[in-house]
Design an enzyme around this catalytic site. Structure first.
Site, PDB file in Angstrom:
ATOM      1  N   ARG A   1      -1.065  -9.592  13.208  1.00 20.00           N
ATOM      2  CA  ARG A   1      -1.633  -8.507  12.168  1.00 20.00           C
ATOM      3  C   ARG A   1      -2.204  -9.263  11.098  1.00 20.00           C
ATOM      4  O   ARG A   1      -3.425  -8.618  10.710  1.00 20.00           O
ATOM      5  CB  ARG A   1      -0.409  -7.677  11.668  1.00 20.00           C
ATOM      6  CG  ARG A   1       0.331  -6.756  12.694  1.00 20.00           C
ATOM      7  CD  ARG A   1       1.710  -6.250  12.339  1.00 20.00           C
ATOM      8  NE  ARG A   1       1.840  -5.456  11.253  1.00 20.00           N
ATOM      9  CZ  ARG A   1       2.925  -5.463  10.199  1.00 20.00           C
ATOM     10  NH1 ARG A   1       4.211  -6.060  10.723  1.00 20.00           N
ATOM     11  NH2 ARG A   1       3.074  -4.593   9.253  1.00 20.00           N
TER      12      ARG A   1
ATOM     13  N   ARG B   1      11.184  -1.346  11.910  1.00 16.42           N
ATOM     14  CA  ARG B   1       9.625  -1.274  12.495  1.00 16.42           C
ATOM     15  C   ARG B   1       9.664  -2.643  13.300  1.00 16.42           C
ATOM     16  O   ARG B   1       9.795  -3.792  12.949  1.00 16.42           O
ATOM     17  CB  ARG B   1       8.677  -1.585  11.430  1.00 16.42           C
ATOM     18  CG  ARG B   1       8.371  -0.037  10.819  1.00 16.42           C
ATOM     19  CD  ARG B   1       7.217  -0.121  10.005  1.00 16.42           C
ATOM     20  NE  ARG B   1       6.132  -0.725  10.267  1.00 16.42           N
ATOM     21  CZ  ARG B   1       4.851  -0.757   9.399  1.00 16.42           C
ATOM     22  NH1 ARG B   1       4.801  -0.307   8.291  1.00 16.42           N
ATOM     23  NH2 ARG B   1       3.901  -1.521   9.779  1.00 16.42           N
TER      24      ARG B   1
ATOM     25  N   ARG C   1      -9.837   0.479   8.506  1.00 10.94           N
ATOM     26  CA  ARG C   1      -9.552  -0.976   8.894  1.00 10.94           C
ATOM     27  C   ARG C   1     -10.681  -1.643   9.444  1.00 10.94           C
ATOM     28  O   ARG C   1     -10.411  -2.829  10.156  1.00 10.94           O
ATOM     29  CB  ARG C   1      -8.312  -0.816   9.574  1.00 10.94           C
ATOM     30  CG  ARG C   1      -7.031  -1.200   8.819  1.00 10.94           C
ATOM     31  CD  ARG C   1      -5.970  -0.934   9.866  1.00 10.94           C
ATOM     32  NE  ARG C   1      -4.581  -1.618   9.868  1.00 10.94           N
ATOM     33  CZ  ARG C   1      -3.747  -1.316   8.950  1.00 10.94           C
ATOM     34  NH1 ARG C   1      -3.693  -0.041   8.668  1.00 10.94           N
ATOM     35  NH2 ARG C   1      -2.682  -2.158   8.815  1.00 10.94           N
TER      36      ARG C   1
ATOM     37  N   LYS D   1       0.994  -1.250   0.145  1.00 11.30           N
ATOM     38  CA  LYS D   1       0.000  -0.116   0.084  1.00 11.30           C
ATOM     39  C   LYS D   1       0.918   1.277   0.148  1.00 11.30           C
ATOM     40  O   LYS D   1       0.559   2.360  -0.663  1.00 11.30           O
ATOM     41  CB  LYS D   1      -0.958   0.006   1.363  1.00 11.30           C
ATOM     42  CG  LYS D   1      -1.869  -1.090   1.313  1.00 11.30           C
ATOM     43  CD  LYS D   1      -2.887  -1.115   2.494  1.00 11.30           C
ATOM     44  CE  LYS D   1      -2.322  -1.081   3.810  1.00 11.30           C
ATOM     45  NZ  LYS D   1      -2.012  -2.451   4.155  1.00 11.30           N
TER      46      LYS D   1
ATOM     47  N   ARG E   1      11.195  -6.605   4.852  1.00 15.05           N
ATOM     48  CA  ARG E   1      11.206  -5.202   5.182  1.00 15.05           C
ATOM     49  C   ARG E   1      11.582  -4.615   6.619  1.00 15.05           C
ATOM     50  O   ARG E   1      12.433  -3.774   6.722  1.00 15.05           O
ATOM     51  CB  ARG E   1       9.658  -4.795   5.001  1.00 15.05           C
ATOM     52  CG  ARG E   1       9.429  -3.075   5.358  1.00 15.05           C
ATOM     53  CD  ARG E   1       7.940  -2.748   5.030  1.00 15.05           C
ATOM     54  NE  ARG E   1       7.120  -2.988   6.038  1.00 15.05           N
ATOM     55  CZ  ARG E   1       5.699  -2.767   5.604  1.00 15.05           C
ATOM     56  NH1 ARG E   1       5.351  -2.513   4.799  1.00 15.05           N
ATOM     57  NH2 ARG E   1       5.012  -3.008   7.062  1.00 15.05           N
TER      58      ARG E   1
HETATM   59  P1  ADP Z   1       0.942  -2.419   7.712  1.00 11.89           P
HETATM   60  O1  ADP Z   1      -0.133  -2.254   6.707  1.00 11.89           O
HETATM   61  O2  ADP Z   1       1.947  -2.933   7.112  1.00 11.89           O
HETATM   62  O3  ADP Z   1       0.165  -3.266   8.829  1.00 11.89           O
HETATM   63  P2  ADP Z   1       0.419   0.330   8.580  1.00 11.89           P
HETATM   64  O4  ADP Z   1       1.439   1.106   8.785  1.00 11.89           O
HETATM   65  O5  ADP Z   1      -0.811   0.522   7.821  1.00 11.89           O
HETATM   66  O6  ADP Z   1       1.354  -1.019   8.193  1.00 11.89           O
HETATM   67  O7  ADP Z   1      -0.118   0.059  10.274  1.00 11.89           O
HETATM   68  C1  ADP Z   1       1.078  -0.194  11.332  1.00 11.89           C
HETATM   69  C2  ADP Z   1      -0.069  -0.401  12.627  1.00 11.89           C
HETATM   70  O8  ADP Z   1      -0.847   0.909  12.661  1.00 11.89           O
HETATM   71  C3  ADP Z   1      -1.006  -1.381  12.494  1.00 11.89           C
HETATM   72  O9  ADP Z   1      -0.839  -2.777  12.883  1.00 11.89           O
HETATM   73  C4  ADP Z   1      -2.256  -0.772  13.598  1.00 11.89           C
HETATM   74  O10 ADP Z   1      -1.786  -1.053  14.978  1.00 11.89           O
HETATM   75  C5  ADP Z   1      -1.885   0.750  13.577  1.00 11.89           C
HETATM   76  N1  ADP Z   1      -2.853   1.195  12.693  1.00 11.89           N
HETATM   77  C6  ADP Z   1      -2.761   1.826  11.399  1.00 11.89           C
HETATM   78  N2  ADP Z   1      -3.933   2.183  10.761  1.00 11.89           N
HETATM   79  C7  ADP Z   1      -4.819   1.838  11.795  1.00 11.89           C
HETATM   80  C8  ADP Z   1      -6.242   2.152  11.552  1.00 11.89           C
HETATM   81  N3  ADP Z   1      -6.747   2.544  10.596  1.00 11.89           N
HETATM   82  N4  ADP Z   1      -6.809   1.727  12.530  1.00 11.89           N
HETATM   83  C9  ADP Z   1      -6.423   1.079  13.829  1.00 11.89           C
HETATM   84  N5  ADP Z   1      -4.921   0.888  13.972  1.00 11.89           N
HETATM   85  C10 ADP Z   1      -4.425   1.396  12.725  1.00 11.89           C
END
Ligand code: ADP
Length: 194
Positions: free
Chosen positions: A146, A134, A89, A14, A128
């Site tokens: 996740r 991270r 999400r 993404k 990654r």
């Molecule tokens: P990835 O898609 O690789 O998991 P992100 O950077 O989108 O990476 O998200 C990392 C973390 O941030 C998620 O595992 C969650 O804990 C938090 N997070 C991101 N976006 C949301 C969201 N819309 N609602 C709740 N938690 C979120």
């Protein structure tokens, strides 16, 4: 305005694809993950709270995420449009997004859903981790958590957009530029339909 939800499991690409979409369409990129990480770095109250969930591979609670994103949306007075990366999400987040875009007299035009097999996701995330720094990428249990949270809480959000004929499934395997072309085609289809 052109508003796109870029959807897909962790590691689907993404972030990478958002960059290409922004370049092509001049959109504002709102990545909830990036915003949380910036807050963690700045040691803000929001960052400290978000970190406690992110490190475990759990979602940050809806009320926190929704109000944070709404504030970000309203920071931009006259945008070409937005690309929402990592949001919504949950179903509650999808409803909230519609509500605050309606306040701006606009809507989501397309959900682009990147599809990648779980095996490939695990491999990409571990890879990654070598450069991202991270913590949530470096631990196989957190990665699995996740993916499980995605399957349980996030994947159902696709139906919300399917019901509105806004859902576009994109094969997320292959060359980055080839995948970008698939996304551009879907955006062009969505624009001609709306
Ligand atoms: P990835 O898609 O690789 O998991 P992100 O950077 O989108 O990476 O998200 C990392 C973390 O941030 C998620 O595992 C969650 O804990 C938090 N997070 C991101 N976006 C949301 C969201 N819309 N609602 C709740 N938690 C979120």
């Amino acid at each position: 305005m052109l508003n796109i939800v870029l959807f897909g499991p962790p590691g689907a690409g993404k972030g990478t694809q958002s960059e290409n979409l922004i370049r092509k369409y001049g959109l504002v990129h709102l990545s909830t993950g990036d915003i949380f990480r910036a807050n963690i770095k700045g040691q803000t109250e929001l960052g400290i709270l978000a970190k406690s969930f992110m490190d475990k591979g759990e979602l940050v609670p809806d009320h926190v995420t929704i109000s944070m994103l709404e504030q970000e949306v309203h920071k931009h007075s006259n945008p070409e449009g937005f690309i929402f990366d990592g949001f919504p999400r949950t179903s509650a987040q999808a409803n909230a997004l519609d509500a605050f875009l309606a306040k701006k007299h606009t809507t989501v035009h397309a959900m682009l859903a990147l599809e990648v097999s779980e095996e490939e996701l695990r491999e990409r995330l571990l890879n990654r981790a070598k450069t991202s720094g991270r913590a949530d990428d470096a631990n196989v249990e957190v990665i699995q958590k996740r993916i499980d949270v995605y399957n349980r809480e996030t994947a159902p959000v696709a139906s919300y957009y399917k019901n509105q004929n806004k859902y576009h499934r994109i094969d997320g395997l292959g060359d980055i530029t080839v995948i970008s072309e698939r996304l551009f085609d879907a955006v062009n289809t969505a624009v001609t339909q709306s």
